[in-house]
Motif scaffolding. Structure first.
Motif, PDB file in Angstrom:
ATOM      1  N   ARG A 265       1.570 -10.236   7.468  1.00 45.12           N
ATOM      2  CA  ARG A 265       0.402 -10.364   8.334  1.00 45.12           C
ATOM      3  C   ARG A 265      -0.856  -9.838   7.662  1.00 45.12           C
ATOM      4  O   ARG A 265      -1.954 -10.368   7.862  1.00 45.12           O
ATOM      5  N   GLY A 266      -0.706  -8.814   6.856  1.00 44.07           N
ATOM      6  CA  GLY A 266      -1.865  -8.276   6.147  1.00 44.07           C
ATOM      7  C   GLY A 266      -2.441  -9.264   5.145  1.00 44.07           C
ATOM      8  O   GLY A 266      -3.663  -9.428   5.055  1.00 44.07           O
ATOM      9  N   ILE A 267      -1.574  -9.944   4.392  1.00 44.92           N
ATOM     10  CA  ILE A 267      -2.068 -10.870   3.363  1.00 44.92           C
ATOM     11  C   ILE A 267      -2.683 -12.110   3.993  1.00 44.92           C
ATOM     12  O   ILE A 267      -3.640 -12.687   3.462  1.00 44.92           O
ATOM     13  N   VAL A 268      -2.165 -12.526   5.156  1.00 39.58           N
ATOM     14  CA  VAL A 268      -2.711 -13.711   5.829  1.00 39.58           C
ATOM     15  C   VAL A 268      -4.059 -13.400   6.465  1.00 39.58           C
ATOM     16  O   VAL A 268      -4.996 -14.200   6.399  1.00 39.58           O
ATOM     17  N   ARG A 269      -4.193 -12.208   7.043  1.00 42.55           N
ATOM     18  CA  ARG A 269      -5.391 -11.887   7.806  1.00 42.55           C
ATOM     19  C   ARG A 269      -6.431 -11.113   7.011  1.00 42.55           C
ATOM     20  O   ARG A 269      -7.536 -10.890   7.500  1.00 42.55           O
TER      21      ARG A 269
END
Length: 403
Positions: free
Chosen positions: A273-277
């Motif tokens: 989720r961190g890399i996507v957002r």
């Protein structure tokens, strides 16, 4: 005011050299030399296949010169607080801008001469211009760049003239007419037009001393210029001045739902989720991947596409490693009852997924551009080995060094 600009320029250059040392490390310089050598060889081989009298040669020449003319921006080095602290010295801003122009225009002229030098062999092969004509075109290009800086300075004052504030006319259309005259009619005609434009804008520039300086616009333009510089450095290293912005990106929820919310996937759930957002790391990953695909489409040969793909795959993996420590400043992550080995395993899975996706896209681009299955299979094997070595050996080595 001259001393103020010199002091700011000294601090600015120190900051730029600090980042350049990080960008041009030993590995990147070696890869860059190989890449430049390959491009030079491809350029040389391409020139051998050209001949004089090609109908598209002259349009390519003036389009390239027009694009190169836009390189080299005006560096005022103004700061947000200047609108308050330098406001009493507004009458002296002309001297400050003179120092800024000397530095910025020097770099801009070097850019013009460098790309003109690269373009010379193409002009000689396809058009066969005499040396005098080439010299006149080069001089015309320098005069147009000087005129562009005059326009840039004028736009930092509160002008009422629409044609001076409109960037399309003086940045693109007028230089296009001058360059077309130089290449299609007579180089002397283009030189005369460029000289008249430069003198005219210099005269207009000298008459704006009584016009108020547009502080907010000038500061916004400088902040925008520095943002572009920092974004370039951010492709290679972490830049504290860039603040990432998290975005929801609901359209990628189906991808994130593949990660099951179970205890051993805690960090994988967080990292995915961190890399996507994350605007910083996801943007960096997308920019390098797209840039690599574009270059692979235009680069042909036996080994050059393989070396280029391997280089970009290494750069992407290298730039993603700092994401491992992205959440260390959040105190709650230190309370997770999860072993460090599980965290490393989760990050390896993330790296495998991202690098494998990039590798597949590079192979697809090679297939489209070259239609060579042998080259594509070679690239596939090289990328598979590179991804394995980077994730299984290089990544743990970097993590241990940081620890």
């Amino acid at each position: 005011m001259n001393n103020l600009y010199r002091q700011r320029l000294s601090s600015h250059l120190k900051e730029m050299f600090k980042y350049l040392r990080l960008v041009f490390n030993d590995h990147f310089v070696f890869a860059l030399l190989i890449f430049i050598g390959g491009l030079g060889l491809a350029y040389s081989n391409g020139l051998k296949e050209l001949q004089a009298g090609l109908w598209w040669a002259k349009p390519v020449i003036f389009i390239v010169l027009l694009v190169v003319l836009q390189l080299g921006r005006f560096a005022t080095l103004l700061q947000d607080a200047d609108v308050v602290f330098l406001l009493p010295r507004e009458a002296d801003m002309r001297r400050y801008l003179t120092g800024a122009r000397w530095y910025s225009e020097s770099l801009g002229m070097l850019y013009q001469l460098f790309f003109m030098f690269i373009l010379l062999p193409f002009i000689q092969v396809t058009d066969g211009m005499p040396v005098l004509s080439l010299a006149l075109i080069a001089l015309t290009q320098l005069l147009l760049k000087d005129a562009a800086f005059s326009v840039t300075i004028l736009r930092r004052f509160q002008l009422r003239s629409r044609w001076l504030n409109e960037s399309f006319w003086l940045n693109w259309l007028v230089p296009l007419v001058v360059l077309v005259c130089s290449i299609y009619i007579l180089p002397v005609a283009g030189l005369v037009l460029a000289l008249a434009l430069m003198i005219g804008l210099r005269v207009v520039d000298a008459r704006v001393n009584q016009i108020p300086f547009d502080w907010w616009k000038a500061i916004a333009l400088e902040n925008n210029r520095m943002l572009g510089v920092y974004r370039f450095f951010n492709l290679f290293t972490t830049v504290p001045m860039l603040k990432g912005v998290a975005k929801r990106r609901r359209y990628l929820d189906w991808l994130l739902n593949m990660v099951k919310a179970v205890p051993h996937n805690t960090y994988l759930y967080l990292y995915s989720r961190g890399i996507v957002r994350s605007g910083e790391f996801s943007g960096l990953y997308l920019r390098l991947t797209i840039l690599g695909m574009i270059l692979l489409y235009f680069v042909h040969g036996t080994w050059l596409p393989v070396l280029l793909a391997a280089l970009f795959l290494y750069l992407i993996g290298f730039q993603l490693i700092p994401f491992y420590w992205q959440f260390d400043d959040i105190v709650f992550t230190h309370l997770y009852p999860i072993a460090e080995s599980e965290r490393v395993r989760s990050f390896k899975r993330l790296m495998y997924s991202l690098l494998t996706l990039t590798a597949v896209l590079f192979v697809i681009m090679i297939v489209i551009a070259n239609l060579n299955w042998q080259l594509s299979l070679t690239l596939l094997v090289v990328e598979a080995v590179e991804v394995f070595l980077m994730v299984q050996y290089y990544l743990p080595l970097r993590l241990r060094r940081k620890a």
